[in-house]
Design an enzyme around this catalytic site. Structure first.
Site, PDB file in Angstrom:
ATOM      1  N   ARG A 109      45.388  46.868   8.846  1.00 64.65           N
ATOM      2  CA  ARG A 109      44.061  46.544   8.348  1.00 64.65           C
ATOM      3  C   ARG A 109      44.166  45.839   6.996  1.00 64.65           C
ATOM      4  O   ARG A 109      45.012  46.171   6.167  1.00 64.65           O
ATOM      5  CB  ARG A 109      43.256  47.841   8.186  1.00 64.65           C
ATOM      6  N   THR A 394      36.820  39.617  17.159  1.00 67.74           N
ATOM      7  CA  THR A 394      37.965  40.458  17.528  1.00 67.74           C
ATOM      8  C   THR A 394      38.473  40.192  18.950  1.00 67.74           C
ATOM      9  O   THR A 394      37.799  39.580  19.767  1.00 67.74           O
ATOM     10  CB  THR A 394      37.621  41.953  17.335  1.00 67.74           C
ATOM     11  N   GLU A 414      37.576  39.167  12.032  1.00 69.48           N
ATOM     12  CA  GLU A 414      36.226  39.696  11.836  1.00 69.48           C
ATOM     13  C   GLU A 414      35.184  38.816  12.504  1.00 69.48           C
ATOM     14  O   GLU A 414      35.053  38.851  13.714  1.00 69.48           O
ATOM     15  CB  GLU A 414      35.904  39.919  10.361  1.00 69.48           C
ATOM     16  N   ASP A 434      33.212  44.070   6.065  1.00 67.57           N
ATOM     17  CA  ASP A 434      33.194  45.316   6.832  1.00 67.57           C
ATOM     18  C   ASP A 434      32.990  46.528   5.937  1.00 67.57           C
ATOM     19  O   ASP A 434      32.928  47.657   6.432  1.00 67.57           O
ATOM     20  CB  ASP A 434      34.499  45.483   7.607  1.00 67.57           C
ATOM     21  N   SER A 459      36.987  50.409  10.249  1.00 64.20           N
ATOM     22  CA  SER A 459      37.056  49.531  11.414  1.00 64.20           C
ATOM     23  C   SER A 459      36.653  50.286  12.670  1.00 64.20           C
ATOM     24  O   SER A 459      36.969  51.456  12.833  1.00 64.20           O
ATOM     25  CB  SER A 459      38.479  49.000  11.587  1.00 64.20           C
ATOM     26  N   GLY A 482      32.964  44.351  17.448  1.00 65.31           N
ATOM     27  CA  GLY A 482      32.322  44.919  16.269  1.00 65.31           C
ATOM     28  C   GLY A 482      32.088  46.401  16.440  1.00 65.31           C
ATOM     29  O   GLY A 482      32.894  47.114  17.048  1.00 65.31           O
TER      30      GLY A 482
END
Length: 577
Positions: A109, A394, A414, A434, A459, A482
């Protein structure tokens, strides 16, 4: 020749001439499953673009491992599906090692730069910036982690040389690749704010001044040079030197500049640890640790064990209502508590405690009631409400190598084309958006997912791996989408493990996302009778709603038969060696 077992009558004529390497074919959403099977686990790849699948299979044929193939798949997706993921983004990988039976979670991440502040997405009047403004700003980009994560996993579990894993990406970037319908749709959409940025405009505009269309050949020599450098120098090519400097310059340019520095890039480190695994039914379900939200899917599966959803099926509106209510409880807890555990106490044990799960399951009825509030699990910190908006970008892929090692990986930049800013032929992420735009509640209680320097944003990416009652690999599932990822993954798991569907049939099921007071479902796939029945139960699905998942999955059936699935809503395929 190995015999293909074709599950769908619809697919019989279409699949009759397929090579024996084909594990599953794509079907239209309304059709029955169009999945095939193979009897020997010689290797498998399911991903969102056929070119990426072929790149992964090529690595497996040459003796590479599942993780080696994952590097190749990501490198190609970064080129051919740049709207969804890339080397400028981040990822989570859940990895099953066949030799030991261990499941490891790799966390790539993105992190907030050292100059990030809790109020960085607030305007002059203290109100959150409009999302369309924030998403294309330099502030939107976090320190990318996908390449560093893949390098760590490849160091741990690779069989091939790192330098050999970028050949297909380099070739396609140099010679060109055919623009797919989905990419063309994104490039030409008026609803994508990134399409107005200089870099997106320059990259996707042909010499005649027109935007690229489906079927056009697109070359990217800058990306070819980038992957050549990555192959030769290793991951440091992205985190130090000319590419790193270009990232810093791009992020710090323009209005609302970001603060990423060369030091931020050089000091980025992926995380790896034992995956978060819990017993469920007779199985074990494994997901990444927070800041992934995988624990929320596990919690929902555990809650559904307290209902009769398993005695129902996809034609029963009560079953869908139970699923919707489970999702609402799942999101209520996830939205409140899940964040980066290095900064916020995440009550993982409390959220997954059987007694707490049983209590929360009492809220699940076959008729929708008021939106559930977050619970109070043991060890819960005092945190404020969340104001995170997580767009539906994604991608997800699943890989099994001939030794039985498995990768389940969700990866992202994203939003569509990330921040719309390009360096070295790839797009930079907008992962900082995010975080919760509002760092505190009115009473000053901090949101768990508030911005902080060095912090990883929460996430929804939650690549799953399921083990059987003997601890052997059984299934892998994951999706983009998402915050809807959790619902998509849950639907697929329910379809396979509660309703007895094939992997492809479960993926093809209509999507239903229920969060707070909002319901969203694929009315065209449910059909008018089911929509009416759901609405009568308070699950308000409406015509025109769109829930575009990108599920990919694999399950091992009795006798070692591999059964894969690829989401017909996107452009993926699932194939075996």
């Amino acid at each position: 020749m190995r015999r293909l077992i074709l599950i769908s009558l619809l697919a019989l004529s279409a699949c009759a001439g397929l090579a024996d390497a084909q594990v599953t074919t794509r079907a239209k959403p309304a059709a029955a499953a169009a999945a095939g099977s193979q009897t020997a686990p010689r290797g498998f790849v399911a991903a969102a673009n056929p070119l990426a699948v072929e790149a992964g299979l090529k690595v497996l044929r040459e003796g590479g491992s599942a993780v080696d193939a994952a590097v190749a798949v990501q490198a190609v997706l970064s080129l051919v599906e740049p709207q969804s993921s890339g080397i400028g983004g981040g990822a989570f990988m859940t990895y099953f090692e066949a030799r030991t039976g261990k499941v490891t979670a790799y966390d790539g991440r993105e992190t907030a730069p050292s100059g990030a502040a809790p109020d960085m997405f607030l305007g002059p009047e203290g109100k959150p910036l409009p999302f369309q403004v924030a998403v294309v700003s330099g502030r939107a980009t976090g320190v990318p982690g996908a390449v560093a994560m893949l390098a760590q996993a490849q160091k741990d579990h690779g069989a091939a040389k790192w330098s050999t894993l970028f050949k297909e990406a380099e070739r396609l970037a140099t010679d060109g690749f055919v623009v797919s319908p989905r990419l063309a749709g994104m490039v030409n959409s008026s609803r994508v704010p990134q399409n107005a940025t200089p870099d997106v405009t320059a990259y996707f505009t042909k010499p005649d001044g027109q935007r690229y269309q489906a079927g056009d050949l697109l070359k990217n020599p800058a990306y070819a040079a980038t992957v050549r450098r990555l192959a030769a120098e290793g991951p440091s090519a992205l985190y130090e030197g000319p590419i790193a400097q270009a990232i810093v310059d791009k992020v710090q340019a323009g209005t609302l500049p970001g603060s990423i520095t060369l030091s931020d890039l050089k000091t980025y480190r992926p995380r790896s640890a034992a995956a978060l695994c819990r017993p469920w039914k007779v199985y074990t379900v494994c997901v990444p640790n927070p800041s992934s939200s995988g624990l929320a899917v596990v919690q929902a599966l555990m809650m559904l064990e307290h209902t009769d959803i398993g005695t129902r099926g996809p034609k029963d509106p009560a079953a869908w209502a139970l699923l919707a209510e489970a999702e609402r409880v799942m999101y209520a807890d996830r939205d409140r508590y899940v964040a980066d555990p290095a900064f916020v106490k995440v009550p993982v044990e409390g959220l997954l405690d059987p007694a707490y799960v049983a209590e929360r399951a009492k809220l699940i009825k076959d008729v929708a009631g008021p939106a559930p509030k977050f619970g109070l699990p043991k060890g819960a910190p005092v945190v404020g409400p969340d104001a995170t908006r997580e767009p539906a970008g994604t991608t997800h892929f699943v890989i099994m190598d001939p030794a039985g090692n498995v990768v389940s990986m969700t990866t992202t930049v994203e939003s569509i084309f990330g921040s719309g800013r390009m360096v070295g032929g790839f797009f930079l992420n907008n992962q900082m958006t995010d975080f919760s735009f509002s760092p505190t509640d009115r009473d000053g209680a901090p949101a768990a997912n508030a911005v902080a320097a060095g912090k990883r944003p929460r996430s929804s990416m939650s690549p799953l791996i399921v083990l059987d009652d003997k601890g052997k690999f059984l299934a892998a599932v994951g999706s983009p989408g998402g915050n809807a990822i959790l619902s998509y993954n849950l639907k697929a798991m329910v379809g396979v493990f509660y309703w007895g569907l094939s992997m492809q049939e479960a993926i093809n099921l209509p999507n239903l996302v229920s969060r707070g007071e909002n319901f969203s479902g694929e009315a065209n796939l449910f059909g008018p009778e089911m929509v009416a029945a759901l609405n009568a139960r308070g699950v308000t699905v409406k015509i025109g709603q769109n829930e575009t998942s990108g599920l990919h999955g694999l399950i091992v059936r009795p006798g070692g038969v591999l059964e894969g699935g690829a989401d017909p809503r996107r452009e993926g395929v699932a194939k075996g060696l």
